[in-house]
Design an enzyme around this catalytic site. Structure first.
Site, PDB file in Angstrom:
ATOM      1  N   ASP A  91       0.930  -1.120   0.068  1.00 27.51           N
ATOM      2  CA  ASP A  91      -0.194  -0.158   0.064  1.00 27.51           C
ATOM      3  C   ASP A  91       0.823   1.024  -0.080  1.00 27.51           C
ATOM      4  OD1 ASP A  91      -1.922   1.809   0.510  1.00 27.51           O
ATOM      5  OD2 ASP A  91      -3.104   0.641   1.786  1.00 27.51           O
ATOM      6  N   ASP A 102      -3.461   7.537  -3.145  1.00 26.46           N
ATOM      7  CA  ASP A 102      -3.496   6.225  -2.370  1.00 26.46           C
ATOM      8  C   ASP A 102      -3.645   4.897  -3.274  1.00 26.46           C
ATOM      9  OD1 ASP A 102      -3.738   4.475  -0.301  1.00 26.46           O
ATOM     10  OD2 ASP A 102      -5.412   5.579   0.764  1.00 26.46           O
ATOM     11  N   HIS A 162     -12.126   5.860   1.569  1.00 27.05           N
ATOM     12  CA  HIS A 162     -12.100   7.131   2.200  1.00 27.05           C
ATOM     13  C   HIS A 162     -11.932   8.391   1.518  1.00 27.05           C
ATOM     14  CE1 HIS A 162      -7.816   6.942   1.696  1.00 27.05           C
ATOM     15  NE2 HIS A 162      -7.977   5.733   1.893  1.00 27.05           N
ATOM     16  N   HIS A 170      -7.603  10.300   5.430  1.00 23.88           N
ATOM     17  CA  HIS A 170      -8.685   9.774   5.637  1.00 23.88           C
ATOM     18  C   HIS A 170      -9.654  10.889   6.144  1.00 23.88           C
ATOM     19  CE1 HIS A 170      -6.439   5.982   6.092  1.00 23.88           C
ATOM     20  NE2 HIS A 170      -7.575   5.295   5.577  1.00 23.88           N
ATOM     21  N   GLU A 195     -10.934   0.699  -1.669  1.00 24.19           N
ATOM     22  CA  GLU A 195      -9.875  -0.270  -1.339  1.00 24.19           C
ATOM     23  C   GLU A 195     -10.731  -1.540  -0.812  1.00 24.19           C
ATOM     24  OE1 GLU A 195      -7.198   0.746   1.816  1.00 24.19           O
ATOM     25  OE2 GLU A 195      -8.170   2.677   1.849  1.00 24.19           O
ATOM     26  N   GLU A 290      -6.323  -1.301  -4.257  1.00 27.73           N
ATOM     27  CA  GLU A 290      -6.848   0.160  -3.880  1.00 27.73           C
ATOM     28  C   GLU A 290      -6.416   1.045  -5.193  1.00 27.73           C
ATOM     29  OE1 GLU A 290      -5.038   1.884  -0.339  1.00 27.73           O
ATOM     30  OE2 GLU A 290      -6.542   3.583  -0.602  1.00 27.73           O
TER      31      GLU A 290
END
Ligand code: MN
Ligand code: MN
Length: 304
Positions: A91, A102, A162, A170, A195, A290
């Site tokens: 990640d 992200d 998020h 987040h 994700e 993700e």
């Protein structure tokens, strides 16, 4: 969202896309996890230079293994080696002036958990196919859950996608991997990460006792001189973004005792918060895929 901000998200996404490509080559079995994390993080900075911007990791590269779903990053003296039968979640995030991208992928070199890995990939693909302006946010989780259960696995219910905002990884909306009652619609200006996590376990993760990732919760006065210097540095360098303990150790090179004392003070005063490793039951496996999207001019742009 103004055009300039949108451009920075696009830039961070472009850098992160290249970093993910490189990360797939870097994350090979036999290699030390610490080297994998360091190389990816350094590459994110290098890509920024090539693009003529300052690009930094938005958080430490997470290398979570098997039943661990998230938040493991190597310690400064970590000897752990990536084994070919492991299910490794990579990640990674990059930011340009705080504009964050992200993304994550899962690798399992011997393909012993290939179906599980494909399941989170497919869940993300299907989720992306329903995302358009006007879609209710709750529909995303519905699609993810349907895909994952349809292949005989469980979605991890207490981990979510998020929103993204400057220097924040987040923010609302929460985008769970199961349907929720959020009837707000996707609209222009939204930036968020989706994700899906799939598992052969029950679909709930809990906190383990180990934390290698921290962020500033509330800056305030602290007596210990080393703690004060670490806080000053973290405020300037990371702001509200998460950072790795190994980054602090490398920067300050304190004795083990001094470092531990400083970190203890920062945590006890709730100046720092810790992100413990999140894991399923032992012996189970978790996969994660993700990406981040930006909604602009009625279109959904996949950033990474
Ligand atoms: Mn992520
Ligand atoms: Mn995320």
């Amino acid at each position: 969202m103004n055009k300039k901000d949108a451009e920075k998200y696009v830039k961070a996404g472009k850098i992160l896309r290249k970093a993910r490509e490189k990360a797939r080559k870097i994350a090979v079995p036999g290699k030390k996890m610490l080297d994998i994390a360091n190389e990816i993080e350094q590459y994110i900075e290098k890509l920024g230079k090539e693009e003529g911007v300052v690009s930094k990791p938005a958080f430490p590269v997470n290398l979570s293994v098997n039943e661990e779903a998230a938040h493991r990053t190597p310690a400064s003296n970590d000897e752990m080696v990536f084994e070919k039968n492991q299910v490794l979640k990579v990640d990674l995030g990059a930011h340009v002036d705080g504009f964050v991208g992200d993304c994550a992928f899962t690798v399992n070199p011997d393909n012993s958990q290939a179906k599980l890995v494909e399941t989170s990939e497919l869940a993300l693909e299907n989720a992306l196919s329903v995302i358009k302006p006007g879609t209710e946010i709750g529909k995303i989780g519905e699609e993810i859950e349907k895909t994952i259960r349809g292949r005989g696995f469980n979605p991890v219910q207490n981990l979510s996608g998020h929103g993204l905002a400057p220097y924040l990884t987040h923010t609302p909306p929460t985008i769970p991997n199961i349907p929720n009652k959020d009837s707000r619609e996707i609209e222009d200006g939204m930036v968020f990460a989706i994700e899906p996590f799939a598992t052969d376990g029950k679909g709930f993760v809990r906190e383990s006792g180990i934390s290698e990732i921290f962020s500033i919760e509330e800056p305030k006065a602290v007596r210990n001189i080393h703690a004060r210097k670490i806080l000053e540095f973290a405020l300037k360098e990371y702001k509200t973004l998460p950072f790795a303990e190994r980054w602090i150790i490398e920067k300050f090179k304190l004795s083990d005792f001094q470092h531990k004392l400083a970190m203890r003070d920062l945590l006890r005063a709730n100046i720092f918060r810790a992100y413990p490793i999140l894991k399923e039951e032992e012996g189970m496996f978790v996969s994660q895929t993700e990406t981040s999207v930006l909604v602009q001019d009625g279109n959904v742009k996949i950033l990474v």
